[in-house]
Design a protein around this motif. Sequence first.
Motif, mmCIF file in Angstrom:
data_model
loop_
_atom_site.group_PDB
_atom_site.id
_atom_site.type_symbol
_atom_site.label_atom_id
_atom_site.label_comp_id
_atom_site.label_asym_id
_atom_site.label_seq_id
_atom_site.Cartn_x
_atom_site.Cartn_y
_atom_site.Cartn_z
ATOM 1 N N ASP A 257 0.814 -1.220 0.000
ATOM 2 C CA ASP A 257 0.000 0.000 0.000
ATOM 3 C C ASP A 257 0.846 1.270 0.000
ATOM 4 O OD1 ASP A 257 -2.299 -1.488 -0.050
ATOM 5 O OD2 ASP A 257 -2.630 -1.383 2.117
ATOM 6 N N LEU A 258 1.964 1.258 0.726
ATOM 7 C CA LEU A 258 2.842 2.428 0.760
ATOM 8 C C LEU A 258 3.449 2.676 -0.622
ATOM 9 C CD1 LEU A 258 4.265 4.715 2.223
ATOM 10 C CD2 LEU A 258 6.026 3.075 2.920
ATOM 11 N N ILE B 76 3.752 5.926 -5.572
ATOM 12 C CA ILE B 76 3.645 5.961 -7.033
ATOM 13 C C ILE B 76 2.548 6.924 -7.469
ATOM 14 C CG2 ILE B 76 2.988 4.586 -9.064
ATOM 15 C CD1 ILE B 76 4.408 2.196 -7.597
ATOM 16 N N LEU B 77 1.394 6.848 -6.834
ATOM 17 C CA LEU B 77 0.291 7.737 -7.198
ATOM 18 C C LEU B 77 0.632 9.198 -6.938
ATOM 19 C CD1 LEU B 77 -2.757 5.644 -5.955
ATOM 20 C CD2 LEU B 77 -2.060 6.088 -8.326
ATOM 21 N N LEU C 249 3.635 14.703 -11.573
ATOM 22 C CA LEU C 249 3.999 14.790 -12.989
ATOM 23 C C LEU C 249 2.855 15.304 -13.839
ATOM 24 C CD1 LEU C 249 6.040 11.490 -13.440
ATOM 25 C CD2 LEU C 249 6.915 13.819 -13.314
ATOM 26 N N SER C 250 1.631 14.937 -13.506
ATOM 27 C CA SER C 250 0.483 15.357 -14.309
ATOM 28 C C SER C 250 0.160 16.840 -14.121
ATOM 29 C CB SER C 250 -0.737 14.502 -13.995
ATOM 30 O OG SER C 250 -1.178 14.737 -12.682
#
Length: 59
Positions: A43-44, A49-50, A56-57
């Motif tokens: 989960d970490l 990553i998210l 970046l987005s």
Amino acid sequence: MKEADVVAFLNFRRKFSKREWHELNRAVEAREMEKADKIELDDLDLEIILSKLNVLSEF
């Protein structure tokens, strides 16, 4: 990056032909893909990553 390191790297590169570099890169990439298949994310990891994808987005 130090100039001496760049010179050493360029001297190292000269030891291989373009075809040899291509083959070497393919072999390394194949091994990286094999190892990536074995990685289990928790989960970490997903959270990190998210958050990086969100940063970046924004650009």
